[in-house]
Design an enzyme around this catalytic site. Structure first.
Site, mmCIF file in Angstrom:
data_model
loop_
_atom_site.group_PDB
_atom_site.id
_atom_site.type_symbol
_atom_site.label_atom_id
_atom_site.label_comp_id
_atom_site.label_asym_id
_atom_site.label_seq_id
_atom_site.Cartn_x
_atom_site.Cartn_y
_atom_site.Cartn_z
ATOM 1 N N HIS A 68 12.242 9.232 -18.769
ATOM 2 C CA HIS A 68 13.328 9.058 -17.805
ATOM 3 C C HIS A 68 12.844 8.332 -16.541
ATOM 4 O O HIS A 68 13.659 7.788 -15.794
ATOM 5 C CB HIS A 68 13.906 10.415 -17.396
ATOM 6 C CG HIS A 68 15.074 10.878 -18.214
ATOM 7 N ND1 HIS A 68 16.134 10.059 -18.537
ATOM 8 C CD2 HIS A 68 15.383 12.109 -18.742
ATOM 9 C CE1 HIS A 68 17.039 10.771 -19.232
ATOM 10 N NE2 HIS A 68 16.595 11.997 -19.380
ATOM 11 N N GLU A 104 20.787 8.982 -21.038
ATOM 12 C CA GLU A 104 20.434 10.025 -22.005
ATOM 13 C C GLU A 104 20.320 9.487 -23.431
ATOM 14 O O GLU A 104 19.375 9.813 -24.147
ATOM 15 C CB GLU A 104 21.420 11.188 -21.927
ATOM 16 C CG GLU A 104 21.379 11.958 -20.607
ATOM 17 C CD GLU A 104 20.003 12.481 -20.229
ATOM 18 O OE1 GLU A 104 19.099 12.486 -21.087
ATOM 19 O OE2 GLU A 104 19.820 12.884 -19.062
ATOM 20 N N GLY A 145 16.836 22.574 -20.919
ATOM 21 C CA GLY A 145 15.446 22.446 -21.345
ATOM 22 C C GLY A 145 14.521 22.028 -20.223
ATOM 23 O O GLY A 145 13.483 22.656 -19.992
ATOM 24 N N ALA A 146 14.891 20.969 -19.529
ATOM 25 C CA ALA A 146 13.987 20.426 -18.523
ATOM 26 C C ALA A 146 14.736 19.404 -17.684
ATOM 27 O O ALA A 146 15.863 19.020 -18.019
ATOM 28 C CB ALA A 146 12.795 19.749 -19.191
ATOM 29 N N MET A 147 14.097 18.934 -16.594
ATOM 30 C CA MET A 147 14.775 18.004 -15.690
ATOM 31 C C MET A 147 13.782 16.986 -15.144
ATOM 32 O O MET A 147 12.701 17.335 -14.698
ATOM 33 C CB MET A 147 15.431 18.805 -14.568
ATOM 34 C CG MET A 147 16.118 17.955 -13.529
ATOM 35 S SD MET A 147 17.520 17.025 -14.235
ATOM 36 C CE MET A 147 17.501 15.572 -13.183
ATOM 37 N N GLU A 148 14.232 15.717 -15.166
ATOM 38 C CA GLU A 148 13.346 14.588 -14.895
ATOM 39 C C GLU A 148 13.214 14.211 -13.423
ATOM 40 O O GLU A 148 12.954 13.043 -13.108
ATOM 41 C CB GLU A 148 13.882 13.375 -15.663
ATOM 42 C CG GLU A 148 15.221 12.792 -15.138
ATOM 43 C CD GLU A 148 16.469 13.266 -15.859
ATOM 44 O OE1 GLU A 148 16.433 14.357 -16.453
ATOM 45 O OE2 GLU A 148 17.492 12.551 -15.822
ATOM 46 N N ASN A 149 13.318 15.156 -12.479
ATOM 47 C CA ASN A 149 13.190 14.828 -11.057
ATOM 48 C C ASN A 149 11.994 13.902 -10.820
ATOM 49 O O ASN A 149 10.930 14.098 -11.372
ATOM 50 C CB ASN A 149 12.967 16.103 -10.248
ATOM 51 C CG ASN A 149 13.839 17.240 -10.702
ATOM 52 O OD1 ASN A 149 15.045 17.151 -10.608
ATOM 53 N ND2 ASN A 149 13.239 18.282 -11.251
ATOM 54 N N GLU A 194 11.343 13.642 -20.671
ATOM 55 C CA GLU A 194 11.471 13.679 -19.203
ATOM 56 C C GLU A 194 10.603 12.601 -18.579
ATOM 57 O O GLU A 194 10.991 11.958 -17.609
ATOM 58 C CB GLU A 194 11.113 15.063 -18.648
ATOM 59 C CG GLU A 194 11.877 16.237 -19.254
ATOM 60 C CD GLU A 194 13.388 16.056 -19.302
ATOM 61 O OE1 GLU A 194 13.933 15.329 -18.469
ATOM 62 O OE2 GLU A 194 14.013 16.651 -20.210
ATOM 63 N N GLU A 228 20.810 17.951 -10.962
ATOM 64 C CA GLU A 228 21.707 17.217 -11.837
ATOM 65 C C GLU A 228 22.706 18.214 -12.453
ATOM 66 O O GLU A 228 22.277 19.279 -12.890
ATOM 67 C CB GLU A 228 20.950 16.515 -12.963
ATOM 68 C CG GLU A 228 21.869 15.589 -13.752
ATOM 69 C CD GLU A 228 21.141 14.792 -14.846
ATOM 70 O OE1 GLU A 228 19.924 14.939 -14.992
ATOM 71 O OE2 GLU A 228 21.837 14.050 -15.534
HETATM 72 N N1 B3K Z 1 18.900 15.286 -17.310
HETATM 73 C C1 B3K Z 1 18.649 16.667 -17.624
HETATM 74 C C2 B3K Z 1 19.873 17.434 -17.959
HETATM 75 C C3 B3K Z 1 20.663 17.874 -16.788
HETATM 76 C C4 B3K Z 1 21.796 18.783 -17.198
HETATM 77 C C5 B3K Z 1 22.695 19.114 -16.085
HETATM 78 N N2 B3K Z 1 23.694 20.100 -16.449
HETATM 79 C C6 B3K Z 1 17.641 16.824 -18.715
HETATM 80 C C7 B3K Z 1 17.459 15.673 -19.613
HETATM 81 O O1 B3K Z 1 18.363 15.218 -20.290
HETATM 82 O O2 B3K Z 1 16.393 15.145 -19.640
HETATM 83 ZN ZN ZN Z 2 17.452 13.379 -20.654
#
Ligand code: B3K
Ligand code: ZN
Length: 853
Positions: free
Chosen positions: A294, A313, A254-258, A291, A122
């Protein structure tokens, strides 16, 4: 000049993607990526795919056959295959590309972090992995094969098959490329299981380096709480057989919701009492939940395009805020959230980077992961909930999940479910999404003693922001109550819905003039101007039944004194008097008292002075805040000393609301007392505290006295090998330092071998850390600006996202006197002129400079 993308230019993709298959043969310098995209025509036009400059394309085929090169156009990050080369029926487009994860310092796409392969896609990172329709409205189920000798090989979805040195993963839920993830490394897991309410048995793993497993337990417990809460409160269940979280050291945010495979910055996973503070624990719990949430708000229902970012978000922040209020203290959480909102979002809204929660143009989308999209996006949902009520909110959310599951949506879709579920017209409300700027709410009161009538005259206006000169009135929910002079609540909370530029409300049948408890719970993200005497504020601070409004009364008293002191005036004794009352029974509600004792920040004081037409002098602001703290400490030394001595927490350490509330009051007392005890208490606490919360509190006090050398040596000796603790070590030395020495300290620290500046956490600790010390960053000689600018210029070619993000520290540059403005402009111009400046940083610096000054 980079191309500007516009909301109005949205066009659907010309194809439907029915399945994506990927195969990776991992190698640090030459990873081979093979992709098969199963496509069907959905509209006219050529096949257009996105790809970054790092792709070495080895082969491109359609249904297994080479494509006539005459039909291929390559350039500008795009691969175009003429319609003439494409079959009329379904077909498979395949590509073979080579990429170099070890050379990827931007930490976008596939990269290596300390020997662990990981991804960040992302917003537009997938195009650095292979050719793809890298846009959120193209969704497909993925099947992924990973080949590598590394012991742990992970991707999205459920494990499908594995053998020696390979594994395959299958993700049945259609998803856009930005939710793709891959991890490979020598990892160990803290593991558990969770049975969903419909009986799905889910394997949970928090993957970390083997040596860190004993610090992963809190993240795992937080995950289980979040899963249960989302079932209980939103009726949302998890939908795969496994949920994996991986912690890596090098991560841009911080983190990513893959989907099914969240990747985290290690600082938001690893915690032990000796290495993490109460605030770290609270943040870990909140971000793990964020996360996880999400999975429904973001993944199952995603965004049509990146202009809609706040759809996922804002809603997910709102949900994680609700979660934390339920897990901890709702009152404390609300106050903390408002403090953060004002510090980051109001600041953004008041400066050159102001934009609406749903922007309508951008050059680089990664520059729009902002406080406005996230935190204001959440506030807007809070207002919506207040306007439609709890039942209306629940009905609208049920309809949202029902109607849009599996889709890529817009803010219009979101508002429509509220209209359909509640019958409410949200035309005017929509301005909160499309208009930038923080509305100013003015209140004038008129008391008619003979009639027993209070008239409240409200006026709203919103200052111009870049590109938006005129702002029509918005609907503002104003929650208020009335308190009598002797402290009784004479009217419980009512919500006034203001829709006009000016509006009056009348309250009759009152025996005596009441005090208005305004904007209870911070019912709208606005600034307030009202005439209110210090006695009325003291009544609110002592008696308001709404904790936020009560805290605000104390905050206002402190702010008035601070703004006066910073402009050559004097502090108001009303504050000290009111604090005396509060401190006398501080034990009743330690966390609340700690919040009142935390004086407004220097940045907030400066903003207040600007609001009233003044020019803040950063040194005077710093002296004012220090002076007031010393005055409070001297006047209340006795009771503060008792609080410090009594507010000790018995072992074992727990990062819960009760213990952390007591510790925060104790540390607030320590911070004040250190100004008059020469640091004796702080030194003693550093030596004997067993947890990082108290140690860091003690250390910050010693640093601000310039008396921390021994403690800092001690910390490095104990924790030199722990990156997260050493980030604190770097950070506190500049954030808490006396401004006169902070820039020199920053330069000295930057020259150290262990200033591993390419690591985003370490870079932020020192560079953004210095900027968080306003009197140092805005030093009159420009040395703070130069230090930060030098490092941004150095970081930009290595990691543009981090450089662009940290450049926001300059967003208040036009507030100051002409000399400081000249120096800031010179520093910013130097960044703007750096050869090969990234699109990310170029966009930020040009916006920051555009407001002149
Ligand atoms: N969705 C990600 C943030 C991605 C940032 C890309 N530059 C984390 C979050 O909001 O949960
Ligand atoms: Zn988020």
């Amino acid at each position: 000049m980079a191309e500007t993308r516009r909301l109005g230019d949205y066009r659907p993709w010309a194809f439907a993607l029915t399945a994506t298959r990927l195969a990776f043969r991992l190698d640090p310098d030459a990873t081979l990526v093979r992709s098969d995209l199963h496509l069907r025509r959905a509209g006219p036009g050529p096949l257009v795919l996105d790809g970054g400059p790092g792709l070495i394309t080895r082969a491109l085929t359609i249904d297994g056959a080479d494509i006539d090169p005459a039909h291929i156009t390559l350039g500008d990050g795009r691969l175009t295959i003429d319609a003439a080369a494409l079959p009329a029926g379904p077909f498979v487009f395949s590509a073979e590309v080579e990429i170099a994860p070890a050379a990827n310092t931007a930490l976008e796409g596939l990269y290596l972090s300390g020997g662990i392969y990981c991804t960040q896609c992302e917003a537009e990172g997938f195009r650095h992995i292979t050719w793809y329709p890298d846009r959120p409205d193209v969704m497909a189920p993925f099947r992924v094969r990973i080949e590598s000798d590394l012991p742990v090989l992970l991707s999205n979805g459920n494990p499908a098959a594995a053998g020696p040195a390979w594994a395959e993963w299958d993700d049945p839920w259609p998803k856009p490329a930005y939710l793709f993830a891959l991890v490979a490394g020598d990892l160990a897991a803290a593991s558990d299981r969770f049975v969903t309410r419909s009986g799905r048995d889910v394997a949970l793993n928090v993957w970390v380096r083997p040596a860190d497993v004993d610090r992963a337990g809190f993240a795992l417990t937080s995950l289980k709480k979040a899963m249960r809460w989302d079932e209980d409160v939103y009726g949302r269940e998890y939908d795969l057989d496994v949920f994996n979280i991986v912690a890596v050291d090098d991560f841009n945010m911080g983190a990513m919701e893959n989907k099914g495979l969240n990747i985290f910055n290690a600082r938001l996973v690893l915690a032990s009492p000796e290495t993490a503070t109460d605030a770290d624990y609270e943040r870990i719990e909140a971000v793990i939940a964020h996360e996880y949430f999400h999975n429904w708000t973001g993944n199952r229902i995603t965004c049509r395009d990146w202009f809609q970012l706040c759809l996922k978000e804002g809603l997910t922040v709102f949900r994680d805020q609700q979660f934390t209020s339920d897990m901890r203290s709702a009152a404390v959480k609300r106050i903390e959230d408002v403090v953060t909102l004002r510090a980051r979002q109001f600041r953004e809204d008041a400066g050159p980077l102001a934009h609406p929660p749903r922007p309508d143009h951008y050059q680089e989308i990664n520059n729009f992961y902002t406080a406005t999209v996230y935190e204001k996006g959440a506030e807007v949902i809070g207002m919506l909930k207040r306007l439609v009520g709890d039942d209306g909110y629940r009905a609208a959310l049920d309809l949202y999940f029902d109607r849009h599951d599996g889709q890529a949506c817009t803010i219009e879709d979101w508002l429509q479910v509220f209209q359909d579920a509640t019958g409410r017209d949200l035309t005017q409300f929509k301005r909160w999404y499309t208009d930038a700027g923080t509305p100013r709410l003015r209140l004038a009161e008129d008391w008619d003693a003979d009639a027993g009538r209070l008239t409240l005259r409200f006026a709203q206006s919103t200052p111009a922001t870049p590109g938006q000169p005129d702002k029509p009135p918005r609907v503002i929910p104003i929650a208020l109550g009335l308190i009598s002079q002797n402290g009784d609540e004479v009217m419980a909370t009512r919500v006034l819905e203001m829709t006009e530029a000016e509006q009056d409300w009348r309250f009759d049948g009152l025996g005596s003039r009441p005090v208005v408890s305004l904007l209870r719970g911070f019912s709208a993200p606005v600034t307030v101007q009202r005439q209110i005497g210090r006695d009325d504020r003291a009544v609110l601070l002592a008696h308001d039944t709404d904790p936020f409004a009560r805290w605000q009364a104390g905050h206002d008293l402190a702010m008035e004194s601070l703004a006066a002191l910073a402009q050559g005036g004097e502090s108001d004794p009303a504050l000290s008097h009111a604090l005396g009352g509060l401190l006398a029974d501080a034990g009743q509600d330690p966390a609340f008292v700690a919040l009142v004792l935390r004086l407004p920040s220097e940045d907030e004081i400066a903003a207040e002075i600007v609001t009233h037409g003044g020019v803040p002098d950063p040194d005077a602001v710093h002296r004012a805040r220090e002076g007031l703290a010393a005055e409070i400490a001297a006047r209340h030394a006795g009771v503060l000393g008792r609080i410090y001595a009594e507010m000790t927490v018995a072992d074992p350490y727990a990062p819960d609301a009760a213990q952390s509330g007591a510790r925060s009051l104790r540390l607030a007392a320590l911070s004040l007392l250190s100004r008059i005890d020469g640091g004796d208490r702080a030194r003693a606490l550093w030596d004997k505290a067993g947890n990082m919360t108290e140690r860091l509190g003690a250390l910050a006090a010693l640093v601000s006295l310039g008396a921390a050398d021994a403690a800092l040596d001690d910390m490095r000796a104990q924790f030199g090998a722990n990156r997260l603790v050493m980030d604190k070590w770097f950070g506190v030395q500049v954030t808490a330092a006396p401004p006169a020495t902070a820039v020199a300290t920053a330069r000295r620290l930057a020259a150290r071998d262990d200033f591993d500046w390419q690591n985003p956490n370490r870079f932020r600790a020192l560079v953004a850390g210095l900027a968080a010390n306003p009197a140092a960053f805005h030093a009159a000689d420009g040395s703070g600006y130069d230090f930060v600018a030098d490092w941004l210029i150095r970081m930009d070619p290595v990691n543009p996202q981090i450089a662009a993000r940290v450049s926001t520290v300059f967003e208040t540059w036009t507030r100051h006197d002409a000399m400081r403005r000249d120096r800031a402009r010179a520093a910013l111009s130097r960044i703007a002129a750096a050869p090969g400046l990234s699109r990310n940083t170029a966009e930020m610096v040009s916006r920051i400079l555009a407001t002149g000054g």
